[in-house]
Design a protein around this motif. Structure first.
Motif, PDB file in Angstrom:
ATOM      1  N   GLY A  19       0.818  -1.200   0.000  1.00  0.00           N
ATOM      2  CA  GLY A  19       0.000   0.000   0.000  1.00  0.00           C
ATOM      3  C   GLY A  19       0.853   1.252   0.000  1.00  0.00           C
ATOM      4  N   VAL A  20       0.199   2.387  -0.263  1.00  0.00           N
ATOM      5  CA  VAL A  20       0.887   3.667  -0.258  1.00  0.00           C
ATOM      6  C   VAL A  20       0.933   4.187   1.175  1.00  0.00           C
ATOM      7  CG1 VAL A  20       0.806   6.050  -1.062  1.00  0.00           C
ATOM      8  CG2 VAL A  20       0.247   4.193  -2.610  1.00  0.00           C
ATOM      9  N   VAL A  21       2.128   4.524   1.640  1.00  0.00           N
ATOM     10  CA  VAL A  21       2.289   5.007   3.000  1.00  0.00           C
ATOM     11  C   VAL A  21       3.079   6.299   2.981  1.00  0.00           C
ATOM     12  CG1 VAL A  21       2.213   2.718   4.058  1.00  0.00           C
ATOM     13  CG2 VAL A  21       4.395   3.634   3.281  1.00  0.00           C
ATOM     14  N   HIS A  22       3.024   7.019   4.088  1.00  0.00           N
ATOM     15  CA  HIS A  22       3.768   8.260   4.218  1.00  0.00           C
ATOM     16  C   HIS A  22       4.260   8.378   5.639  1.00  0.00           C
ATOM     17  CE1 HIS A  22       5.128  12.313   3.846  1.00  0.00           C
ATOM     18  NE2 HIS A  22       4.197  12.814   4.651  1.00  0.00           N
ATOM     19  N   ALA A  45      21.524  18.088  -5.597  1.00  0.00           N
ATOM     20  CA  ALA A  45      20.757  18.660  -4.493  1.00  0.00           C
ATOM     21  C   ALA A  45      19.981  17.563  -3.771  1.00  0.00           C
ATOM     22  CB  ALA A  45      19.802  19.723  -5.020  1.00  0.00           C
ATOM     23  N   GLN A  46      19.981  17.629  -2.455  1.00  0.00           N
ATOM     24  CA  GLN A  46      19.265  16.628  -1.668  1.00  0.00           C
ATOM     25  C   GLN A  46      17.756  16.744  -1.880  1.00  0.00           C
ATOM     26  OE1 GLN A  46      20.234  16.477   2.499  1.00  0.00           O
ATOM     27  NE2 GLN A  46      22.439  16.452   2.143  1.00  0.00           N
ATOM     28  N   PRO A  47      17.039  15.632  -1.694  1.00  0.00           N
ATOM     29  CA  PRO A  47      15.575  15.686  -1.774  1.00  0.00           C
ATOM     30  C   PRO A  47      14.997  16.570  -0.675  1.00  0.00           C
ATOM     31  CG  PRO A  47      16.375  13.415  -1.807  1.00  0.00           C
ATOM     32  CD  PRO A  47      17.527  14.278  -1.421  1.00  0.00           C
ATOM     33  N   ASN A  48      13.751  16.928  -0.855  1.00  0.00           N
ATOM     34  CA  ASN A  48      13.023  17.691   0.162  1.00  0.00           C
ATOM     35  C   ASN A  48      12.815  16.797   1.377  1.00  0.00           C
ATOM     36  OD1 ASN A  48      11.063  19.004   1.738  1.00  0.00           O
ATOM     37  ND2 ASN A  48      10.097  19.930  -0.053  1.00  0.00           N
ATOM     38  N   ARG A  49      13.448  17.151   2.485  1.00  0.00           N
ATOM     39  CA  ARG A  49      13.397  16.287   3.664  1.00  0.00           C
ATOM     40  C   ARG A  49      12.051  16.330   4.379  1.00  0.00           C
ATOM     41  NH1 ARG A  49      18.405  18.337   6.974  1.00  0.00           N
ATOM     42  NH2 ARG A  49      19.284  18.032   4.896  1.00  0.00           N
ATOM     43  N   ARG A  50      11.160  17.238   3.960  1.00  0.00           N
ATOM     44  CA  ARG A  50       9.821  17.271   4.566  1.00  0.00           C
ATOM     45  C   ARG A  50       8.960  16.114   4.073  1.00  0.00           C
ATOM     46  NH1 ARG A  50      10.517  22.836   3.142  1.00  0.00           N
ATOM     47  NH2 ARG A  50      10.938  24.156   4.957  1.00  0.00           N
ATOM     48  N   PHE A  51       9.348  15.526   2.933  1.00  0.00           N
ATOM     49  CA  PHE A  51       8.657  14.333   2.437  1.00  0.00           C
ATOM     50  C   PHE A  51       9.559  13.141   2.748  1.00  0.00           C
ATOM     51  CE2 PHE A  51       7.146  17.812  -0.261  1.00  0.00           C
ATOM     52  CZ  PHE A  51       5.774  17.667  -0.143  1.00  0.00           C
ATOM     53  N   GLU A  80       3.855   1.314  -9.518  1.00  0.00           N
ATOM     54  CA  GLU A  80       2.749   1.281  -8.547  1.00  0.00           C
ATOM     55  C   GLU A  80       2.197   2.687  -8.327  1.00  0.00           C
ATOM     56  OE1 GLU A  80       4.034  -2.534  -5.751  1.00  0.00           O
ATOM     57  OE2 GLU A  80       4.557  -0.512  -5.115  1.00  0.00           O
ATOM     58  N   LEU A  81       3.085   3.665  -8.165  1.00  0.00           N
ATOM     59  CA  LEU A  81       2.643   5.043  -7.969  1.00  0.00           C
ATOM     60  C   LEU A  81       1.948   5.579  -9.218  1.00  0.00           C
ATOM     61  CD1 LEU A  81       5.777   6.441  -6.085  1.00  0.00           C
ATOM     62  CD2 LEU A  81       3.530   5.968  -5.100  1.00  0.00           C
ATOM     63  N   ALA A  82       2.482   5.234 -10.397  1.00  0.00           N
ATOM     64  CA  ALA A  82       1.877   5.668 -11.658  1.00  0.00           C
ATOM     65  C   ALA A  82       0.440   5.181 -11.763  1.00  0.00           C
ATOM     66  CB  ALA A  82       2.699   5.147 -12.832  1.00  0.00           C
ATOM     67  N   GLU A 199       4.010   9.388  -2.831  1.00  0.00           N
ATOM     68  CA  GLU A 199       3.286   8.681  -1.774  1.00  0.00           C
ATOM     69  C   GLU A 199       2.488   9.656  -0.904  1.00  0.00           C
ATOM     70  OE1 GLU A 199       6.349   4.900  -1.209  1.00  0.00           O
ATOM     71  OE2 GLU A 199       6.516   6.647   0.110  1.00  0.00           O
ATOM     72  N   ALA A 200       3.099  10.782  -0.585  1.00  0.00           N
ATOM     73  CA  ALA A 200       2.415  11.769   0.255  1.00  0.00           C
ATOM     74  C   ALA A 200       1.201  12.343  -0.460  1.00  0.00           C
ATOM     75  CB  ALA A 200       3.389  12.883   0.633  1.00  0.00           C
ATOM     76  N   PHE A 201       1.330  12.612  -1.763  1.00  0.00           N
ATOM     77  CA  PHE A 201       0.196  13.147  -2.518  1.00  0.00           C
ATOM     78  C   PHE A 201      -0.961  12.157  -2.519  1.00  0.00           C
ATOM     79  CE2 PHE A 201      -2.300  13.880  -6.328  1.00  0.00           C
ATOM     80  CZ  PHE A 201      -2.439  15.261  -6.353  1.00  0.00           C
ATOM     81  N   LEU A 202      -0.656  10.898  -2.795  1.00  0.00           N
ATOM     82  CA  LEU A 202      -1.708   9.880  -2.832  1.00  0.00           C
ATOM     83  C   LEU A 202      -2.358   9.702  -1.467  1.00  0.00           C
ATOM     84  CD1 LEU A 202       0.118   7.253  -5.063  1.00  0.00           C
ATOM     85  CD2 LEU A 202      -1.919   8.530  -5.695  1.00  0.00           C
TER      86      LEU A 202
END
Length: 384
Positions: A19-22, A45-51, A80-82, A199-202
């Protein structure tokens, strides 16, 4: 296409949740990213650490993981996300509609052929994709007979050995190794950004528990406040996915989805430009042959059993009626700013050819019409 049962098994081994988790608690995620990025030879550049990535995904999506295995798991997770995002936006759409994660799946599969070394096997990709494509009538004899690209390495290495009497295979081995490292790290760096955001959006907008009217405005405000100031393109992308979810007009919904996908790929292509430029402009000594020519000529956008060359203008084959003429002002602006037509392209998407994949604007001119051409009704994109 044969289903990737081995990849599914790998997910079970790593205890990947289906499943999709966050991750709600991201207090240690910044430290995790700091440690991860010190392990990379080619950091961006590092990813956004808030996600934050959930702990169970960090077990396989990390810098120390086996690159080939990690690539296979990234491919699977992208798909899966697509699928989940497409189902969320287009609940009643008869034809499948692709988003960035579909295209990322196949781009990552193609990158996998560099990571696992198949790209550096002479004629392997050429025979697999383009001879079969010619037999099936998807490409012309002229396209079939253009420079093979990767074979140039072997021909020039043999020529150099005859001229100098020096064995050049060690130089080739060093070149191939560096390419595999760059591609595997860049593949990981993109996934570390895009998987947790998807994942966060979903979780926030597609979970039925999040759809009450009292929660929608709060979720919108909280989610989009998480993006950094240097992530304007990425923020716009997910805002347009969100707008596409709420849009009732079918054509506008499809155009918003396409706009979001293009904005997402433009953001990520800009983010990885340093790595791609280094990779594709590294000369193979002593031949002096630039990687930009080697990999651009030997590469293509591969999906399912099909391949599209990047060095020729894209042909119009499967362009959906909804996208023959673009109406949305922001989407029209994307195409006109690149010198591409937002109107009926006719037989080809003129100006889409990219002869140097290390050039960012060149990639954008190829990718925007590619997404437009394949985003609606192309079954192979959905056949991972």
């Amino acid at each position: 296409m044969v289903k990737q049962y081995f990849v599914t098994l790998l997910f079970a081994v790593f205890s990947m949740v289906s499943g999709v988790v966050h991750a709600q608690d991201a207090t240690d995620y910044g430290l995790f990213l700091e440690r991860e990025w010190t392990k990379l030879q080619f950091p961006i550049a590092q990813p956004n650490r808030r996600f934050a990535l959930p702990m169970e995904e960090r077990a396989w999506l990390n810098a120390s993981a086996n690159p080939v295995m990690r690539n296979r798991l990234i491919n699977r997770r992208y798909f899966e996300l697509a699928t989940a995002l497409s189902q969320c936006i287009f609940r009643n759409q008869r034809e499948p509609v692709a988003n960035w994660y579909h295209f990322a799946t196949w781009a990552s599969v193609s990158a996998g052929d560099v990571i696992n070394g198949k790209k550096f096997t002479p004629t392997a990709n050429y025979d697999r994709y383009f001879i079969e494509a010619y037999r099936a009538g998807r490409i012309t004899a002229d396209e079939l007979n253009q420079d093979r690209g990767i074979d140039d390495i072997f021909q020039l290495a043999n020529w150099a050995m005859k001229k100098t009497g020096v064995n050049q295979w060690s130089a080739m081995a060093d070149y191939f190794h560096e390419q595999r490292v760059i591609f595997s790290e860049t593949n990981y760096e993109i996934a570390a950004e895009m998987i947790p955001i998807g994942e966060a959006f979903l979780k926030n907008f597609c979970d039925p528990a999040s759809q009450s009217h009292s929660m929608v405005s709060r979720l919108d405000e909280e989610f989009f406040a998480l993006f950094n100031t240097d992530e304007i393109y990425l923020k716009k992308a997910f805002q347009h996915y969100r707008q596409a979810m709420l849009e009732t007009d079918p054509k506008t919904k499809i155009e918003l989805n396409l706009l979001a996908s293009i904005e997402q790929v433009f953001f990520e292509q800009t983010r990885v430009q340093k790595n791609l430029f280094h990779s594709l402009n590294s000369p193979l000594e002593p031949t002096g042959l630039l990687g930009s020519r080697i990999l651009t000529l030997s590469a293509g956008f591969f999906f399912g059993d099909q391949g599209i060359r990047m060095t020729r203008d894209l042909r119009v084959r499967t362009l959906a009626p909804e996208l023959t003429r673009i109406h949305h002002p922001a989407l029209r602006s994307v195409f006109t700013s690149l010198g591409l037509s937002p109107n009926d392209p006719g037989a080809t998407h003129q100006g889409s050819a990219c002869k140097d994949w290390s050039n960012l604007n060149c990639r954008k001119r190829f990718l925007a019409p590619l997404f437009r051409e394949l985003s609606v009704g192309e079954p192979e994109i959905h056949a991972f």
